[in-house]
Design a protein around this motif. Structure first.
Motif, PDB file in Angstrom:
ATOM      1  N   ASP A 291       6.316  -6.602   3.866  1.00 59.22           N
ATOM      2  CA  ASP A 291       7.067  -6.556   2.957  1.00 59.22           C
ATOM      3  C   ASP A 291       7.121  -4.788   2.614  1.00 59.22           C
ATOM      4  OD1 ASP A 291       4.697  -5.959   1.740  1.00 59.22           O
ATOM      5  OD2 ASP A 291       5.015  -7.343   0.173  1.00 59.22           O
ATOM      6  N   HIS A 292       6.547  -4.107   3.561  1.00 64.02           N
ATOM      7  CA  HIS A 292       6.385  -2.504   3.658  1.00 64.02           C
ATOM      8  C   HIS A 292       5.137  -2.347   2.480  1.00 64.02           C
ATOM      9  CE1 HIS A 292       9.598  -2.500   6.573  1.00 64.02           C
ATOM     10  NE2 HIS A 292      10.116  -3.090   5.796  1.00 64.02           N
ATOM     11  N   THR A 293       4.404  -2.881   1.924  1.00 60.69           N
ATOM     12  CA  THR A 293       3.200  -2.411   1.085  1.00 60.69           C
ATOM     13  C   THR A 293       2.315  -2.046   2.079  1.00 60.69           C
ATOM     14  OG1 THR A 293       3.548  -4.574   0.088  1.00 60.69           O
ATOM     15  CG2 THR A 293       1.701  -3.481  -0.933  1.00 60.69           C
ATOM     16  N   GLN A 294       1.907  -0.972   1.694  1.00 59.81           N
ATOM     17  CA  GLN A 294       0.670  -0.411   2.570  1.00 59.81           C
ATOM     18  C   GLN A 294      -0.587  -0.465   1.574  1.00 59.81           C
ATOM     19  OE1 GLN A 294       1.551   3.558   4.181  1.00 59.81           O
ATOM     20  NE2 GLN A 294       3.294   2.933   5.220  1.00 59.81           N
ATOM     21  N   ILE A 295      -1.733  -0.732   2.207  1.00 58.96           N
ATOM     22  CA  ILE A 295      -2.975  -0.751   1.558  1.00 58.96           C
ATOM     23  C   ILE A 295      -4.057  -0.203   2.439  1.00 58.96           C
ATOM     24  CG2 ILE A 295      -2.739  -2.560  -0.127  1.00 58.96           C
ATOM     25  CD1 ILE A 295      -4.526  -4.195   1.446  1.00 58.96           C
ATOM     26  N   THR A 296      -5.159   0.242   2.032  1.00 58.47           N
ATOM     27  CA  THR A 296      -6.412   0.640   2.856  1.00 58.47           C
ATOM     28  C   THR A 296      -7.431  -0.260   2.588  1.00 58.47           C
ATOM     29  OG1 THR A 296      -7.104   1.991   1.426  1.00 58.47           O
ATOM     30  CG2 THR A 296      -6.027   3.068   2.838  1.00 58.47           C
ATOM     31  N   LEU A 297      -7.889  -0.928   4.221  1.00 62.96           N
ATOM     32  CA  LEU A 297      -8.943  -1.695   4.050  1.00 62.96           C
ATOM     33  C   LEU A 297     -10.544  -1.190   4.164  1.00 62.96           C
ATOM     34  CD1 LEU A 297      -7.592  -4.363   6.651  1.00 62.96           C
ATOM     35  CD2 LEU A 297      -7.348  -4.354   4.118  1.00 62.96           C
ATOM     36  N   ASN A 298     -11.246  -1.420   3.113  1.00 67.90           N
ATOM     37  CA  ASN A 298     -12.646  -0.669   3.226  1.00 67.90           C
ATOM     38  C   ASN A 298     -13.589  -1.510   4.390  1.00 67.90           C
ATOM     39  OD1 ASN A 298     -12.447   1.205   1.367  1.00 67.90           O
ATOM     40  ND2 ASN A 298     -12.356  -0.336  -0.043  1.00 67.90           N
ATOM     41  N   GLY A 299     -13.349  -2.748   4.549  1.00 63.77           N
ATOM     42  CA  GLY A 299     -14.130  -3.669   5.405  1.00 63.77           C
ATOM     43  C   GLY A 299     -13.332  -4.814   5.554  1.00 63.77           C
ATOM     44  N   GLY A 300     -13.990  -5.935   5.571  1.00 67.68           N
ATOM     45  CA  GLY A 300     -13.371  -7.210   5.936  1.00 67.68           C
ATOM     46  C   GLY A 300     -13.347  -7.456   7.188  1.00 67.68           C
ATOM     47  N   GLU A 301     -12.566  -8.415   7.698  1.00 63.67           N
ATOM     48  CA  GLU A 301     -12.361  -8.977   9.038  1.00 63.67           C
ATOM     49  C   GLU A 301     -10.874  -9.014   9.512  1.00 63.67           C
ATOM     50  OE1 GLU A 301     -15.109  -9.411  10.571  1.00 63.67           O
ATOM     51  OE2 GLU A 301     -14.470 -10.326  12.535  1.00 63.67           O
ATOM     52  N   ILE A 302     -10.619  -8.185  10.598  1.00 65.44           N
ATOM     53  CA  ILE A 302      -9.325  -8.578  11.004  1.00 65.44           C
ATOM     54  C   ILE A 302      -9.374  -8.929  12.650  1.00 65.44           C
ATOM     55  CG2 ILE A 302      -8.582  -6.556   9.721  1.00 65.44           C
ATOM     56  CD1 ILE A 302      -8.817  -4.852  12.516  1.00 65.44           C
ATOM     57  N   GLN A 303      -8.314  -9.527  13.081  1.00 63.57           N
ATOM     58  CA  GLN A 303      -8.378  -9.908  14.323  1.00 63.57           C
ATOM     59  C   GLN A 303      -6.788  -9.342  14.802  1.00 63.57           C
ATOM     60  OE1 GLN A 303      -7.771 -14.163  14.795  1.00 63.57           O
ATOM     61  NE2 GLN A 303      -9.931 -14.516  14.634  1.00 63.57           N
ATOM     62  N   ILE A 304      -6.938  -9.082  16.159  1.00 64.09           N
ATOM     63  CA  ILE A 304      -5.778  -8.334  16.892  1.00 64.09           C
ATOM     64  C   ILE A 304      -4.980  -9.547  17.375  1.00 64.09           C
ATOM     65  CG2 ILE A 304      -4.933  -6.837  18.900  1.00 64.09           C
ATOM     66  CD1 ILE A 304      -6.789  -5.496  16.871  1.00 64.09           C
ATOM     67  N   MET A 305      -3.542  -9.498  16.899  1.00 64.06           N
ATOM     68  CA  MET A 305      -2.938 -10.732  17.278  1.00 64.06           C
ATOM     69  C   MET A 305      -2.599 -11.031  18.714  1.00 64.06           C
ATOM     70  SD  MET A 305      -1.775 -11.761  14.053  1.00 64.06           S
ATOM     71  CE  MET A 305      -0.243 -12.602  14.461  1.00 64.06           C
ATOM     72  N   ASP A 306      -2.627 -10.144  19.700  1.00 63.04           N
ATOM     73  CA  ASP A 306      -2.448 -10.519  21.079  1.00 63.04           C
ATOM     74  C   ASP A 306      -3.785 -10.391  21.757  1.00 63.04           C
ATOM     75  OD1 ASP A 306      -2.869  -7.893  20.635  1.00 63.04           O
ATOM     76  OD2 ASP A 306      -1.037  -7.138  21.705  1.00 63.04           O
TER      77      ASP A 306
END
Ligand code: BTN
Length: 322
Positions: free
Chosen positions: A305-320
């Protein structure tokens, strides 16, 4: 230095060459039986030493036991042998480093282990720590504000990439914020833990823990096989683990003196910006596009939805990837 350490030092300096038992006995003014006894003790410690009839003792090229004798000569000041604690097994090197911190050990004090029985990762995950890997924790007493704590992890990631490139000529990549990747799989990780003085917004101390899979001596659990890798598929020669340990400690200590200065290199090594990611934990989960790493080391992301935020930590996965 004990006779055992002195003999190991000579064998290490002349790795691959046969060193005569008589020569060692003369050198240290002891009997040949005394030399034989320390050779037996060194073998019991796991060093690969070949004893040839009338040819002496040879430390084999693939002998790679973590030892102060092998690592200390490779350290750059102010790091030195007295700051090293080496154990064959422990629950978690970060916990041992914390005990050193409580006993007022100086910055740069480091704990190294062959294996961990309760290795920890971020997000309360366990970190698989079998023999053949590198598990170390360094105690730091940084003069950073708490907002700058991410830079400790950033500097550590850069330190490992530099050391692995220098010693193994293997180019690692970083997955924001603390994962080390090789060929699309996780090869290591960093766990930074700190005790802070809330009133002063400063650190009492921080512990940077690094785990790196060098070579798996045994088959790894099925659930890890598709997501985890090691630097080498076959056991490497040349005491790589000791050399890598020293190189990581050197780079880590130096970069941690000014951790914010590692950001440019961290950005260049990071493969996350530009990728479609899944945010697994944090303030808003879901898919997003990773845009960039901010000057504070956060990850700037944009949702559909074009909202931008900055992540301080947390967990991400690369989709591909995963
Ligand atoms: C992660 O993957 O989330 C971080 C892994 C950090 C592992 C290292 S190994 C040395 C130190 N001791 C631990 O138990 N964890 C860190």
């Amino acid at each position: 230095m004990s006779l055992k350490e002195q003999v190991l030092r000579i064998l290490t300096e002349r790795r691959g060459e046969a060193v005569s038992g008589q020569w060692l006995a003369d050198q240290f003014h002891v009997s040949r039986a005394a030399v034989w006894k320390v050779i037996r003790a060194l073998k019991e410690d796991g060093h690969f030493i070949q004893a040839g009839q009338n040819r002496g003792y040879t430390l084999l090229p693939n002998s790679d036991v973590l030892s102060v004798t092998a690592i200390a000569p490779l350290l750059l000041p102010p790091l030195r042998s007295e700051l090293l604690t080496i154990v064959s097994q422990c629950s978690c090197t970060n916990d041992l480093a914390r005990q050193l911190a409580i006993q007022s050990a100086p910055a740069g004090s480091s704990v190294l282990a062959d294996t961990q029985t309760n290795g920890r990762g971020r997000q309360r995950r366990s970190f698989y720590s079998p023999p053949g890997g590198l598990y170390l924790s360094m105690l730091l007493r940084p003069s950073l504000s708490m907002q700058e704590s991410t830079f400790l992890t950033i500097a550590a990631a850069v330190a490992v990439c530099r050391a692995v490139k220098k010693i193994c000529n293997i180019p690692l990549e970083i997955k924001w914020v603390n994962d080390l990747f090789l060929n699309g799989k996780k090869v290591g990780g960093i766990l930074t833990e700190a005790v802070t003085d809330l009133e002063g917004d400063t650190f009492e101390y921080a512990i940077v823990g690094i785990g790196l899979n060098i070579f798996f001596r045994e088959a790894i659990p099925d659930e890890l096989a598709s997501i985890v890798t090691s630097l080498y598929d076959i056991e490497p020669d040349g005491a790589i683990r000791c050399q890598l340990t020293a190189a990581i400690l050197n780079e880590l200590y130096q970069l941690e003196q000014n951790p914010c200065s590692s950001l440019k290199e961290y950005r260049a090594l990071n493969f996350v910006p530009g990728r479609k990611i899944q945010i697994i934990s944090g303030i808003r989960t879901g898919t997003a596009k990773a845009l960039s790493i901010t000057d504070q080391g956060q990850l700037l992301v944009e949702y559909p939805d074009h909202t931008q935020i900055t992540l301080n930590g947390g967990e991400i996965q690369i989709m591909d990837i995963v």
